[in-house]
Design a protein around this motif. Sequence first.
Motif, PDB file in Angstrom:
ATOM      1  N   SER A 157       0.842  -1.194   0.000  1.00  0.00           N
ATOM      2  CA  SER A 157       0.000   0.000   0.000  1.00  0.00           C
ATOM      3  C   SER A 157       0.877   1.244   0.000  1.00  0.00           C
ATOM      4  O   SER A 157       2.087   1.175   0.273  1.00  0.00           O
ATOM      5  CB  SER A 157      -0.906   0.014   1.236  1.00  0.00           C
ATOM      6  OG  SER A 157      -0.129   0.228   2.406  1.00  0.00           O
ATOM      7  N   ARG A 159       0.931   3.657   2.149  1.00  0.00           N
ATOM      8  CA  ARG A 159       1.464   3.919   3.479  1.00  0.00           C
ATOM      9  C   ARG A 159       2.588   2.942   3.827  1.00  0.00           C
ATOM     10  O   ARG A 159       3.566   3.311   4.477  1.00  0.00           O
ATOM     11  CB  ARG A 159       0.345   3.863   4.520  1.00  0.00           C
ATOM     12  CG  ARG A 159       0.746   4.244   5.953  1.00  0.00           C
ATOM     13  CD  ARG A 159       1.574   5.533   6.014  1.00  0.00           C
ATOM     14  NE  ARG A 159       0.831   6.702   5.627  1.00  0.00           N
ATOM     15  CZ  ARG A 159       0.387   7.628   6.447  1.00  0.00           C
ATOM     16  NH1 ARG A 159       0.631   7.525   7.738  1.00  0.00           N
ATOM     17  NH2 ARG A 159      -0.252   8.690   5.993  1.00  0.00           N
ATOM     18  N   GLU A 160       2.462   1.682   3.395  1.00  0.00           N
ATOM     19  CA  GLU A 160       3.519   0.698   3.641  1.00  0.00           C
ATOM     20  C   GLU A 160       4.810   1.109   2.930  1.00  0.00           C
ATOM     21  O   GLU A 160       5.915   0.975   3.473  1.00  0.00           O
ATOM     22  CB  GLU A 160       3.068  -0.688   3.188  1.00  0.00           C
ATOM     23  CG  GLU A 160       2.026  -1.310   4.116  1.00  0.00           C
ATOM     24  CD  GLU A 160       1.249  -2.446   3.465  1.00  0.00           C
ATOM     25  OE1 GLU A 160       1.516  -2.756   2.285  1.00  0.00           O
ATOM     26  OE2 GLU A 160       0.367  -3.014   4.141  1.00  0.00           O
ATOM     27  N   THR A 186       1.222   1.685  14.926  1.00  0.00           N
ATOM     28  CA  THR A 186       0.729   1.688  13.544  1.00  0.00           C
ATOM     29  C   THR A 186       1.878   1.448  12.572  1.00  0.00           C
ATOM     30  O   THR A 186       1.732   0.691  11.595  1.00  0.00           O
ATOM     31  CB  THR A 186       0.045   3.030  13.218  1.00  0.00           C
ATOM     32  OG1 THR A 186      -1.085   3.185  14.073  1.00  0.00           O
ATOM     33  CG2 THR A 186      -0.413   3.083  11.769  1.00  0.00           C
ATOM     34  N   THR A 189       2.705  -2.154  12.587  1.00  0.00           N
ATOM     35  CA  THR A 189       1.694  -2.915  11.848  1.00  0.00           C
ATOM     36  C   THR A 189       1.951  -2.841  10.350  1.00  0.00           C
ATOM     37  O   THR A 189       1.884  -3.855   9.632  1.00  0.00           O
ATOM     38  CB  THR A 189       0.285  -2.387  12.159  1.00  0.00           C
ATOM     39  OG1 THR A 189       0.022  -2.567  13.547  1.00  0.00           O
ATOM     40  CG2 THR A 189      -0.769  -3.137  11.351  1.00  0.00           C
ATOM     41  N   HIS A 190       2.262  -1.644   9.860  1.00  0.00           N
ATOM     42  CA  HIS A 190       2.561  -1.482   8.426  1.00  0.00           C
ATOM     43  C   HIS A 190       3.783  -2.307   8.032  1.00  0.00           C
ATOM     44  O   HIS A 190       3.807  -2.924   6.956  1.00  0.00           O
ATOM     45  CB  HIS A 190       2.805  -0.008   8.096  1.00  0.00           C
ATOM     46  CG  HIS A 190       1.569   0.825   8.091  1.00  0.00           C
ATOM     47  ND1 HIS A 190       0.413   0.461   7.419  1.00  0.00           N
ATOM     48  CD2 HIS A 190       1.292   2.034   8.659  1.00  0.00           C
ATOM     49  CE1 HIS A 190      -0.506   1.397   7.570  1.00  0.00           C
ATOM     50  NE2 HIS A 190      -0.006   2.358   8.328  1.00  0.00           N
ATOM     51  N   HIS A 193       2.886  -6.017   7.797  1.00  0.00           N
ATOM     52  CA  HIS A 193       2.157  -6.288   6.544  1.00  0.00           C
ATOM     53  C   HIS A 193       3.121  -6.278   5.348  1.00  0.00           C
ATOM     54  O   HIS A 193       3.005  -7.119   4.443  1.00  0.00           O
ATOM     55  CB  HIS A 193       1.058  -5.242   6.341  1.00  0.00           C
ATOM     56  CG  HIS A 193      -0.070  -5.367   7.311  1.00  0.00           C
ATOM     57  ND1 HIS A 193      -1.017  -4.384   7.484  1.00  0.00           N
ATOM     58  CD2 HIS A 193      -0.413  -6.359   8.169  1.00  0.00           C
ATOM     59  CE1 HIS A 193      -1.891  -4.765   8.398  1.00  0.00           C
ATOM     60  NE2 HIS A 193      -1.540  -5.966   8.835  1.00  0.00           N
TER      61      HIS A 193
END
Length: 221
Positions: A157, A159-160, A186, A189-190, A193
């Motif tokens: 993504s 943001r990732e 957060t 978490t990114h 993923h």
Amino acid sequence: MSAGAGAGALRLLVVDDHPVVRDGLRGMLDAEAGFEVVGEAGDGVEALARVADLGPDVVLLDLRMPRMGGVEVLHALAGRTRRPPVLVLTTYDTDEDVSAALAAGATGYLLKDAPRTELVRAVRAAARGEAVLAPPVATRLLDRVRAPDRQAPGALSGRELEVLRLVASGCTNREAARRLGVSEATVKTHLVHAYAKLGVGDRAAAVAVAYERGLIAPGAR
């Protein structure tokens, strides 16, 4: 002018916080035909000033120094109109150190225990803009990106990718969270993923694979 210097000699800047190392490199390189060490610097801040003053053809750069480290120097040089090729010369060969330096725009990455002939070849290759990696570093990077489990499907993504770019620039999770205006949890978490999508298990491997696949560019911040 040094004994090895002459018309068209490569002008080198040696950056290392240890005077003994600088002296050794100067003696070795000045004795080599076609090389001239035009200056030295003991930390990153001094290195940036010397690059501006001297305009060297190649910078030999240590990674860990007081006031400003090597990766920070690389990022600072990225914004300059004339940026000399930078050959990182260090004792550190961890995946995270290598990935951060390459992502920040280093032309090459060599270890301080490299034989003289290897160092000379690396400097000349860097001057031509060719990528140079110490053999053990190159082997490890190739092993990581060739591993079958690195081909996990799934696009990152936006943001990732942002988080990975910040990690590649040397940011900690806390620093990345502050820059993005999110919580540290957060950011973690990114990253988790991103690891799953890239098929890796840690941040250094994620940066290496993203760099290899063109997901982040050298000097990306």
